[in-house]
Write a protein that holds these residues in place. Structure first.
Motif, PDB file in Angstrom:
ATOM      1  N   GLU A 143      37.949  26.126  31.652  1.00 13.74           N
ATOM      2  CA  GLU A 143      37.889  25.442  32.887  1.00 13.74           C
ATOM      3  C   GLU A 143      37.668  23.802  32.826  1.00 13.74           C
ATOM      4  O   GLU A 143      38.055  23.093  33.731  1.00 13.74           O
ATOM      5  CB  GLU A 143      37.011  26.035  33.847  1.00 13.74           C
ATOM      6  N   HIS A 144      36.930  23.428  31.875  1.00 10.76           N
ATOM      7  CA  HIS A 144      36.388  21.872  31.508  1.00 10.76           C
ATOM      8  C   HIS A 144      36.656  21.365  30.509  1.00 10.76           C
ATOM      9  O   HIS A 144      36.032  20.361  30.258  1.00 10.76           O
ATOM     10  CB  HIS A 144      34.737  22.156  31.981  1.00 10.76           C
ATOM     11  N   GLN A 145      37.542  21.834  29.751  1.00  6.93           N
ATOM     12  CA  GLN A 145      37.669  21.036  28.376  1.00  6.93           C
ATOM     13  C   GLN A 145      38.806  19.788  28.637  1.00  6.93           C
ATOM     14  O   GLN A 145      38.811  18.958  27.894  1.00  6.93           O
ATOM     15  CB  GLN A 145      38.357  21.970  27.462  1.00  6.93           C
ATOM     16  N   ASP A 146      39.561  19.761  29.470  1.00 13.02           N
ATOM     17  CA  ASP A 146      40.756  18.719  29.631  1.00 13.02           C
ATOM     18  C   ASP A 146      40.856  18.388  30.995  1.00 13.02           C
ATOM     19  O   ASP A 146      41.217  19.167  31.919  1.00 13.02           O
ATOM     20  CB  ASP A 146      41.979  19.402  29.029  1.00 13.02           C
ATOM     21  N   ASP A 147      40.558  17.198  31.305  1.00 11.81           N
ATOM     22  CA  ASP A 147      40.709  16.526  32.745  1.00 11.81           C
ATOM     23  C   ASP A 147      42.228  16.667  33.158  1.00 11.81           C
ATOM     24  O   ASP A 147      42.416  16.842  34.588  1.00 11.81           O
ATOM     25  CB  ASP A 147      40.195  15.204  32.881  1.00 11.81           C
ATOM     26  N   ASP A 148      43.185  16.646  32.275  1.00  9.26           N
ATOM     27  CA  ASP A 148      44.577  16.775  32.782  1.00  9.26           C
ATOM     28  C   ASP A 148      45.084  18.002  33.036  1.00  9.26           C
ATOM     29  O   ASP A 148      46.425  18.368  33.293  1.00  9.26           O
ATOM     30  CB  ASP A 148      45.396  16.060  31.698  1.00  9.26           C
ATOM     31  N   VAL A 149      44.418  19.122  32.755  1.00 11.47           N
ATOM     32  CA  VAL A 149      44.894  20.249  32.693  1.00 11.47           C
ATOM     33  C   VAL A 149      44.005  21.131  33.855  1.00 11.47           C
ATOM     34  O   VAL A 149      42.783  21.046  33.201  1.00 11.47           O
ATOM     35  CB  VAL A 149      45.216  21.234  31.349  1.00 11.47           C
ATOM     36  N   GLN A 150      44.535  21.723  34.472  1.00 11.89           N
ATOM     37  CA  GLN A 150      43.552  22.558  35.653  1.00 11.89           C
ATOM     38  C   GLN A 150      43.851  23.926  35.250  1.00 11.89           C
ATOM     39  O   GLN A 150      44.977  24.544  35.436  1.00 11.89           O
ATOM     40  CB  GLN A 150      44.082  22.091  37.107  1.00 11.89           C
ATOM     41  N   ILE A 151      42.570  24.535  35.147  1.00 11.65           N
ATOM     42  CA  ILE A 151      42.600  26.386  35.017  1.00 11.65           C
ATOM     43  C   ILE A 151      41.479  26.553  35.548  1.00 11.65           C
ATOM     44  O   ILE A 151      40.302  26.065  35.543  1.00 11.65           O
ATOM     45  CB  ILE A 151      42.548  26.494  33.428  1.00 11.65           C
ATOM     46  N   GLU A 152      41.581  27.737  36.395  1.00 14.93           N
ATOM     47  CA  GLU A 152      40.498  28.255  37.376  1.00 14.93           C
ATOM     48  C   GLU A 152      40.564  29.944  37.022  1.00 14.93           C
ATOM     49  O   GLU A 152      41.965  30.466  37.117  1.00 14.93           O
ATOM     50  CB  GLU A 152      40.892  28.163  38.791  1.00 14.93           C
ATOM     51  N   LEU A 153      39.429  30.387  36.862  1.00 16.96           N
ATOM     52  CA  LEU A 153      39.248  31.767  36.603  1.00 16.96           C
ATOM     53  C   LEU A 153      38.345  32.313  37.644  1.00 16.96           C
ATOM     54  O   LEU A 153      37.371  31.651  37.986  1.00 16.96           O
ATOM     55  CB  LEU A 153      38.968  32.215  35.177  1.00 16.96           C
ATOM     56  N   ALA A 154      38.658  33.517  38.107  1.00 15.03           N
ATOM     57  CA  ALA A 154      38.080  33.973  39.397  1.00 15.03           C
ATOM     58  C   ALA A 154      38.022  35.504  39.295  1.00 15.03           C
ATOM     59  O   ALA A 154      38.864  35.915  38.794  1.00 15.03           O
ATOM     60  CB  ALA A 154      38.498  33.570  40.624  1.00 15.03           C
ATOM     61  N   GLY A 155      37.070  35.940  39.794  1.00 16.75           N
ATOM     62  CA  GLY A 155      36.621  37.527  39.917  1.00 16.75           C
ATOM     63  C   GLY A 155      36.195  37.865  41.275  1.00 16.75           C
ATOM     64  O   GLY A 155      35.256  36.944  41.813  1.00 16.75           O
ATOM     65  N   SER A 156      36.475  39.124  41.693  1.00 18.31           N
ATOM     66  CA  SER A 156      35.907  39.625  43.052  1.00 18.31           C
ATOM     67  C   SER A 156      35.762  41.112  42.976  1.00 18.31           C
ATOM     68  O   SER A 156      36.527  41.785  42.140  1.00 18.31           O
ATOM     69  CB  SER A 156      36.459  39.191  44.019  1.00 18.31           C
ATOM     70  N   LEU A 157      34.816  41.569  43.809  1.00 16.46           N
ATOM     71  CA  LEU A 157      34.870  43.275  43.814  1.00 16.46           C
ATOM     72  C   LEU A 157      34.794  43.525  45.197  1.00 16.46           C
ATOM     73  O   LEU A 157      34.244  42.812  46.159  1.00 16.46           O
ATOM     74  CB  LEU A 157      33.360  43.910  43.302  1.00 16.46           C
ATOM     75  N   TRP A 158      35.576  44.477  45.597  1.00 20.24           N
ATOM     76  CA  TRP A 158      35.784  44.974  46.979  1.00 20.24           C
ATOM     77  C   TRP A 158      35.575  46.509  47.111  1.00 20.24           C
ATOM     78  O   TRP A 158      35.916  47.456  46.510  1.00 20.24           O
ATOM     79  CB  TRP A 158      37.436  44.692  47.235  1.00 20.24           C
ATOM     80  N   SER A 159      34.459  46.730  47.990  1.00 18.92           N
ATOM     81  CA  SER A 159      33.972  47.906  47.999  1.00 18.92           C
ATOM     82  C   SER A 159      34.159  48.531  49.491  1.00 18.92           C
ATOM     83  O   SER A 159      34.261  47.873  50.516  1.00 18.92           O
ATOM     84  CB  SER A 159      32.531  48.153  47.660  1.00 18.92           C
ATOM     85  N   ARG A 160      34.375  50.117  49.524  1.00 16.85           N
ATOM     86  CA  ARG A 160      34.281  50.493  50.868  1.00 16.85           C
ATOM     87  C   ARG A 160      33.093  50.290  51.748  1.00 16.85           C
ATOM     88  O   ARG A 160      32.224  50.419  51.140  1.00 16.85           O
ATOM     89  CB  ARG A 160      34.605  52.007  50.529  1.00 16.85           C
ATOM     90  N   SER A 161      33.177  50.073  52.859  1.00 13.78           N
ATOM     91  CA  SER A 161      32.078  49.866  53.662  1.00 13.78           C
ATOM     92  C   SER A 161      31.202  51.104  53.879  1.00 13.78           C
ATOM     93  O   SER A 161      31.528  52.167  53.767  1.00 13.78           O
ATOM     94  CB  SER A 161      32.461  49.709  55.263  1.00 13.78           C
ATOM     95  N   GLY A 162      29.795  50.646  53.566  1.00  8.55           N
ATOM     96  CA  GLY A 162      28.986  51.839  53.817  1.00  8.55           C
ATOM     97  C   GLY A 162      28.605  52.420  52.505  1.00  8.55           C
ATOM     98  O   GLY A 162      27.868  53.143  52.223  1.00  8.55           O
ATOM     99  N   TRP A 163      29.340  52.106  51.277  1.00 10.62           N
ATOM    100  CA  TRP A 163      28.916  52.145  49.795  1.00 10.62           C
ATOM    101  C   TRP A 163      29.129  50.906  48.895  1.00 10.62           C
ATOM    102  O   TRP A 163      29.771  50.071  49.292  1.00 10.62           O
ATOM    103  CB  TRP A 163      29.957  53.240  49.725  1.00 10.62           C
ATOM    104  N   ALA A 164      28.248  50.873  48.102  1.00  7.68           N
ATOM    105  CA  ALA A 164      28.099  49.786  46.945  1.00  7.68           C
ATOM    106  C   ALA A 164      28.118  50.308  45.646  1.00  7.68           C
ATOM    107  O   ALA A 164      27.272  51.298  45.429  1.00  7.68           O
ATOM    108  CB  ALA A 164      27.274  48.520  47.716  1.00  7.68           C
TER     109      ALA A 164
END
Length: 428
Positions: free
Chosen positions: A136-157
Motif C-alpha cells: 500500500e505504501h511503496q509507490d506514490d504513483d500507484v494506488q493499492i488498497e487491501l481491506a477485510g471485513s467479517l459479517w456475523s449473524r445478529s445475536g452471535w459472534a
C-alpha cells in the motif's frame, strides 16, 4: 464512475461464506471493534519473510493451474477457452484469515495448501501485515488498497481471539447484521462497492443461505498508470485470432520503446512498468503460433521466476488490446483438488477457533474480478517442471503484438509477489 476515464486499476473481492451446521446454543455477547485499523509499526523490505513470499507464489501458480483443470467448462477442457483473471494474493489472504479459526486436520490441510510448513500462525499473520503495508505504501504513483471485513449473524459472534487476530493483522472489522433480511445483502454489497471504488457492485446475491453464520470478505484495489502511456492516435482496429481460429476485431494499442524483454524457446515475454519507479509491472507472455497457452501453463509457467529474471532492456514494439473483463470464479472444487477438503464437510470441519458453540463449515469461496486495460494503464477489480535456459538478448528490436491468446501477470518487486494473473482468449 466511468472506468474508461481512469488511469487504470485492479479490483478484486474474495468471499468465503461459512454457514452453520446444527442448532445454535445461547449466543454470546457481540464483540465491538473500532472501525479504524491502527498500525503501530512501520515496515520496510527487510521485514519481508522470504519463505512467505515463496509460499504465496507457489500457491499462486498451483491455484492458477488448478483453475484450468477442475471445471469441465474450464479453458483447459475447451477447444476455444474462456478468459480467466484472478488475484492469488486476495485468495491467499482470505484463506489465511480462515486458517486462524481452524484446528487439527482442517488446519493441517489449509497449512499444506498454503505452503506454510515451518511458518507459524503468528509468523503468517505478521507476514501478511507486513505485505499489506508494503503493497500500500511503496509507490506514490500507484494506488493499492487491501481491506477485510467479517459479517456475523445478529445475536452471535465469532470467538474474541479469532476476531482480534483478524482485526490486528488484516484490518478486518466485525459487523453484525440480520442475515434474514435483504438489507444484510445490501450492506455487504455496499462494503464491497466502497472497497473496490465502485468496481464491483454486487458480490452477494439475495438471499443468503438460511444457516449462514459468518461471511469473510477480502478486497484488493489497484490503480496505476503506465510509466509510458500508449498514444491514442496509435490505437487502431486489428484482427485477433482465438485458439479455435475465430477472428474478431479489437482496438490494438501500439507503442515503441525500451522494455524488459526475454525471448524463450517457445514464447516471448515483456514487462510493461507502472508509475515513476516501475516497481509494479505487467508481465505479458505471447506464445509462438505453434505453441498454445496450455503448453505454456504446463511447461513454462512453473519457471516464472527463472525466465522473468532473464529479462533485459531491449528496444521493440508492443501491441496490446484495449479490453474490459468481468469475471466470477467459484473456488470450492479447485481448493478441494489442492487438498482442502475437510473444511467443506459439514460433519468433519474443525473451525472451533471461530466458534466453540456452533459447528461451522465452509460452503463457498468465490472471487469476482474486474479488469480494464487502456492507453493510460490497467484497471481491474486478479506442476510440471521444465528446465528453461535463459534466452539470449536479441540483436534486432523485438516485435510483440498480442493478436492471439496471451498471458498476463501483475507483479510487485518490493514484495516479489504475483498479485494478479490471467489469460486473455477473447479481448472485448
Amino acid at each position: 464512475m466511468k472506468f474508461t476515464n481512469l488511469m487504470g486499476l485492479l479490483l478484486l473481492v474474495t468471499v468465503a461464506v461459512i454457514p452453520l451446521l446444527g442448532s445454535c446454543s445461547q449466543p454470546k455477547e457481540l464483540v465491538t471493534l473500532r472501525q479504524e485499523h491502527v498500525q503501530t509499526q512501520a515496515y520496510n523490505q527487510s521485514d519481508m519473510q522470504p519463505e512467505l513470499t515463496e509460499a504465496m507464489n507457489r500457491f499462486a501458480l498451483t491455484v492458477y493451474n488448478e483453475s484450468y483443470q477442475n471445471d469441465p467448462d474450464s479453458p483447459a477442457q475447451m477447444a476455444d477457452p474462456d478468459n480467466l483473471f484472478i488475484s492469488p494474493v486476495g485468495l491467499y489472504m482470505n484463506l489465511s484469515m480462515l486458517y486462524n479459526g481452524a484446528s487439527r486436520q482442517t488446519a493441517t490441510e489449509l497449512q499444506k495448501a498454503l505452503y506454510t510448513k515451518g511458518i507459524t500462525l503468528q509468523q503468517l499473520n505478521q507476514g501478511q501485515q507486513v505485505i499489506q503495508e508494503l503493497l500500500e505504501h511503496q509507490d506514490d504513483d500507484v494506488q493499492i488498497e487491501l481491506a477485510g471485513s467479517l459479517w456475523s449473524r445478529s445475536g452471535w459472534a465469532p470467538e474474541d481471539t479469532f476476531v482480534q487476530r483478524l482485526q490486528h493483522s488484516y484490518g478486518a472489522d466485525l459487523h453484525a447484521t440480520d442475515f434474514t433480511s435483504s438489507q444484510a445483502v445490501k450492506d455487504i454489497n455496499s462494503w464491497v462497492s466502497e472497497a473496490t471504488h465502485g468496481g464491483i457492485h454486487q458480490m452477494i446475491q439475495n438471499p443468503l443461505e438460511g444457516n449462514t453464520m459468518l461471511v469473510l470478505l477480502n478486497a484488493v484495489y489497484f490503480k496505476g498508470g503506465w510509466t509510458e502511456p500508449f498514444e491514442q492516435q496509435q490505437t487502431h482496429k486489428q484482427s485477433f485470432v482465438s485458439g479455435k481460429g475465430e477472428i474478431s476485431s479489437v482496438e490494438m494499442m501500439h507503442r515503441q520503446g525500451e522494455y524488459e524483454y526475454t525471448r524463450q524457446p517457445h514464447f516471448q515475454a515483456v514487462r510493461i512498468p507502472y508509475g515513476a519507479t516501475g516497481k509494479w509491472g505487467m508481465v505479458v507472455v505471447l506464445p509462438d503460433r505453434d505453441y498454445d497457452l496450455q503448453q505454456f501453463r504446463q511447461h513454462d509457467l512453473p519457471e516464472f521466476a527463472h525466465w522473468t529474471s532473464a529479462m533485459s532492456s531491449t528496444a521493440g514494439e508492443i501491441g496490446l488490446p484495449r479490453l474490459e473483463l468481468n469475471e466470477e470464479l467459484q473456488f470450492r472444487d479447485i481448493l478441494r483438488s489442492m487438498g482442502i477438503r475437510q473444511v467443506f464437510d459439514p460433519q468433519r470441519a474443525e473451525l472451533d477457533g471461530i466458534s466453540q458453540s456452533v459447528p461451522l463449515y465452509l460452503s463457498k469461496v468465490q472471487q469476482n474480478t474486474h479488469l480494464i486495460i487502456d492507453e493510460k494503464g490497467t484497471e481491474a477489480a486478479a506442476a510440471t517442471s521444465a528446465e528453461i535456459a535463459a534466452g539470449a538478448m536479441p540483436s534486432q528490436p523485438f516485435r510483440m503484438i498480442m493478436d492471439r491468446p496471451f498471458f498476463v501477470a501483475v507483479t510487485d518487486r518490493t514484495t516479489g509477489l504475483i498479485v494478479f494473473m490471467g489469460e486473455l482468449h477473447h479481448p472485448i
